[in-house]
Design a protein around this motif. Structure first.
Motif, PDB file in Angstrom:
ATOM      1  N   GLU A   9       0.822  -1.200   0.000  1.00 59.69           N
ATOM      2  CA  GLU A   9       0.000   0.000   0.000  1.00 59.69           C
ATOM      3  C   GLU A   9       0.860   1.255   0.000  1.00 59.69           C
ATOM      4  OE1 GLU A   9      -2.090  -0.943   3.516  1.00 59.69           O
ATOM      5  OE2 GLU A   9      -3.622  -2.059   2.456  1.00 59.69           O
ATOM      6  N   GLU A  10       1.927   1.211   0.792  1.00 58.42           N
ATOM      7  CA  GLU A  10       2.836   2.349   0.825  1.00 58.42           C
ATOM      8  C   GLU A  10       3.503   2.534  -0.541  1.00 58.42           C
ATOM      9  OE1 GLU A  10       5.431   1.246   3.997  1.00 58.42           O
ATOM     10  OE2 GLU A  10       4.273   2.341   5.485  1.00 58.42           O
ATOM     11  N   LEU A  11       3.907   1.417  -1.122  1.00 58.26           N
ATOM     12  CA  LEU A  11       4.539   1.472  -2.440  1.00 58.26           C
ATOM     13  C   LEU A  11       3.569   2.005  -3.490  1.00 58.26           C
ATOM     14  CD1 LEU A  11       6.631  -1.818  -2.534  1.00 58.26           C
ATOM     15  CD2 LEU A  11       7.475   0.513  -2.358  1.00 58.26           C
ATOM     16  N   MET A  12       2.314   1.557  -3.415  1.00 58.37           N
ATOM     17  CA  MET A  12       1.307   2.024  -4.355  1.00 58.37           C
ATOM     18  C   MET A  12       1.067   3.530  -4.175  1.00 58.37           C
ATOM     19  SD  MET A  12       0.379  -0.398  -6.306  1.00 58.37           S
ATOM     20  CE  MET A  12      -1.225  -0.147  -6.977  1.00 58.37           C
ATOM     21  N   ALA A  13       1.025   3.986  -2.931  1.00 58.01           N
ATOM     22  CA  ALA A  13       0.829   5.408  -2.649  1.00 58.01           C
ATOM     23  C   ALA A  13       2.027   6.207  -3.174  1.00 58.01           C
ATOM     24  CB  ALA A  13       0.649   5.642  -1.158  1.00 58.01           C
ATOM     25  N   GLN A  14       3.216   5.671  -2.960  1.00 56.16           N
ATOM     26  CA  GLN A  14       4.431   6.331  -3.433  1.00 56.16           C
ATOM     27  C   GLN A  14       4.452   6.374  -4.970  1.00 56.16           C
ATOM     28  OE1 GLN A  14       7.995   4.370  -2.100  1.00 56.16           O
ATOM     29  NE2 GLN A  14       8.846   6.283  -1.294  1.00 56.16           N
ATOM     30  N   LEU A  15       4.044   5.271  -5.611  1.00 56.26           N
ATOM     31  CA  LEU A  15       3.979   5.215  -7.068  1.00 56.26           C
ATOM     32  C   LEU A  15       2.963   6.212  -7.605  1.00 56.26           C
ATOM     33  CD1 LEU A  15       4.907   3.796  -9.661  1.00 56.26           C
ATOM     34  CD2 LEU A  15       3.116   2.117  -9.294  1.00 56.26           C
ATOM     35  N   ALA A  16       1.831   6.332  -6.928  1.00 58.64           N
ATOM     36  CA  ALA A  16       0.806   7.291  -7.355  1.00 58.64           C
ATOM     37  C   ALA A  16       1.339   8.720  -7.240  1.00 58.64           C
ATOM     38  CB  ALA A  16      -0.459   7.117  -6.528  1.00 58.64           C
ATOM     39  N   LYS A  17       2.070   9.000  -6.156  1.00 60.53           N
ATOM     40  CA  LYS A  17       2.661  10.324  -5.986  1.00 60.53           C
ATOM     41  C   LYS A  17       3.671  10.610  -7.105  1.00 60.53           C
ATOM     42  CE  LYS A  17       2.392  10.892  -0.977  1.00 60.53           C
ATOM     43  NZ  LYS A  17       3.171  10.973   0.262  1.00 60.53           N
ATOM     44  N   GLU A  18       4.491   9.635  -7.416  1.00 58.87           N
ATOM     45  CA  GLU A  18       5.495   9.794  -8.473  1.00 58.87           C
ATOM     46  C   GLU A  18       4.832   9.991  -9.827  1.00 58.87           C
ATOM     47  OE1 GLU A  18       8.824  10.192  -8.301  1.00 58.87           O
ATOM     48  OE2 GLU A  18       8.533  10.187  -6.136  1.00 58.87           O
ATOM     49  N   ARG A  19       3.774   9.242 -10.068  1.00 57.43           N
ATOM     50  CA  ARG A  19       3.063   9.393 -11.346  1.00 57.43           C
ATOM     51  C   ARG A  19       2.440  10.788 -11.443  1.00 57.43           C
ATOM     52  NH1 ARG A  19       0.131   3.505 -12.165  1.00 57.43           N
ATOM     53  NH2 ARG A  19       2.005   2.416 -12.875  1.00 57.43           N
ATOM     54  N   ALA A  20       1.847  11.271 -10.354  1.00 64.06           N
ATOM     55  CA  ALA A  20       1.252  12.605 -10.343  1.00 64.06           C
ATOM     56  C   ALA A  20       2.334  13.666 -10.558  1.00 64.06           C
ATOM     57  CB  ALA A  20       0.517  12.855  -9.028  1.00 64.06           C
ATOM     58  N   ASN A  21       3.459  13.479  -9.886  1.00 64.15           N
ATOM     59  CA  ASN A  21       4.573  14.400 -10.027  1.00 64.15           C
ATOM     60  C   ASN A  21       5.096  14.366 -11.471  1.00 64.15           C
ATOM     61  OD1 ASN A  21       6.467  16.275  -9.306  1.00 64.15           O
ATOM     62  ND2 ASN A  21       7.875  14.810  -8.385  1.00 64.15           N
ATOM     63  N   LEU A  37       5.265  17.352 -14.173  1.00 64.72           N
ATOM     64  CA  LEU A  37       6.501  17.700 -14.881  1.00 64.72           C
ATOM     65  C   LEU A  37       6.312  17.619 -16.398  1.00 64.72           C
ATOM     66  CD1 LEU A  37       9.225  15.949 -12.682  1.00 64.72           C
ATOM     67  CD2 LEU A  37       8.750  18.393 -12.872  1.00 64.72           C
ATOM     68  N   LYS A  38       5.588  16.591 -16.845  1.00 64.42           N
ATOM     69  CA  LYS A  38       5.355  16.440 -18.283  1.00 64.42           C
ATOM     70  C   LYS A  38       4.522  17.605 -18.805  1.00 64.42           C
ATOM     71  CE  LYS A  38       3.706  13.091 -21.729  1.00 64.42           C
ATOM     72  NZ  LYS A  38       3.853  14.011 -22.782  1.00 64.42           N
ATOM     73  N   ASN A  39       3.490  17.991 -18.067  1.00 64.48           N
ATOM     74  CA  ASN A  39       2.677  19.138 -18.471  1.00 64.48           C
ATOM     75  C   ASN A  39       3.519  20.419 -18.519  1.00 64.48           C
ATOM     76  OD1 ASN A  39       0.347  17.647 -18.787  1.00 64.48           O
ATOM     77  ND2 ASN A  39      -0.423  18.090 -16.728  1.00 64.48           N
ATOM     78  N   SER A  40       4.357  20.607 -17.521  1.00 68.03           N
ATOM     79  CA  SER A  40       5.238  21.784 -17.499  1.00 68.03           C
ATOM     80  C   SER A  40       6.200  21.751 -18.686  1.00 68.03           C
ATOM     81  CB  SER A  40       6.040  21.835 -16.205  1.00 68.03           C
ATOM     82  OG  SER A  40       5.194  21.991 -15.107  1.00 68.03           O
TER      83      SER A  40
END
Length: 174
Positions: free
Chosen positions: A29-41, A45-48
């Motif tokens: 769950e922590e890994l999934m949350a971390q992955l979701a944060k990285e994907r959002a980040n 970055l991609k949009n920027s």
């Protein structure tokens, strides 16, 4: 359920004296949350990046349009300058031709010969200039001889043996 088993297994591993609680492995769950944060980040970055690259592309496009307009203006200026140089060169050549023609006319050449010699001089054809000068010299000598022959008194040879033909001696004798 499997997660619980993994947690229990991890709990047993944490009981090792070598492993400290700080080094415990993250849960799924922590890994999934971390992955979701990285994907959002990553998405931010991609949009920027996309926004910056599109702005850069627009700026480059405007710069190219401006450069091409400036280049067109430069080309027009360059063509006008070249045309002006040709015009000025034509005027300079005309002045040089007129001056050279006047020089040859002052020497006594005929108008056609003077103009022909001046044109040859401007063209750098020194052979023709020399030929024309030789022709002019020969013509001048012939003209001078003709003039001298016209002005010379007639020869009184053979008019009689008794008469003294030398006027200088006649002045003394008579």
């Amino acid at each position: 359920m499997e997660e619980n088993k993994n947690l229990e297994g991890q709990g047993q591993q944490n009981q090792d004296p070598d492993n400290t609680p700080e080094e415990k492995e993250p849960t799924v769950e922590e890994l999934m949350a971390q992955l979701a944060k990285e994907r959002a980040n990553n998405a931010k970055l991609k949009n920027s990046f996309d926004k910056a690259s599109s702005e850069l592309a627009n700026t480059k496009k405007q710069l190219r349009e401006k450069q091409s307009a400036e280049e067109q203006e430069e080309e027009a200026k360059r063509e006008a300058e070249e045309e002006h140089k040709k015009y000025v060169k034509g005027l300079e050549d005309t002045i040089k031709l007129t001056n050279a023609t006047n020089r040859y006319l002052a020497l006594g050449m005929s108008g056609d010969m003077a103009k022909d010699t001046a044109q040859a001089e401007l063209d750098g054809d020194m052979v023709k200039v020399t030929e024309n000068m030789s022709k002019f010299k020969e013509a001048s000598i012939k003209e001078a001889e003709t003039e001298w022959l016209k002005s010379r008194p007639p020869v009184n040879a053979g008019q009689g043996e008794d008469e003294e033909t030398d006027l200088f001696l006649k002045g003394f004798n008579g």
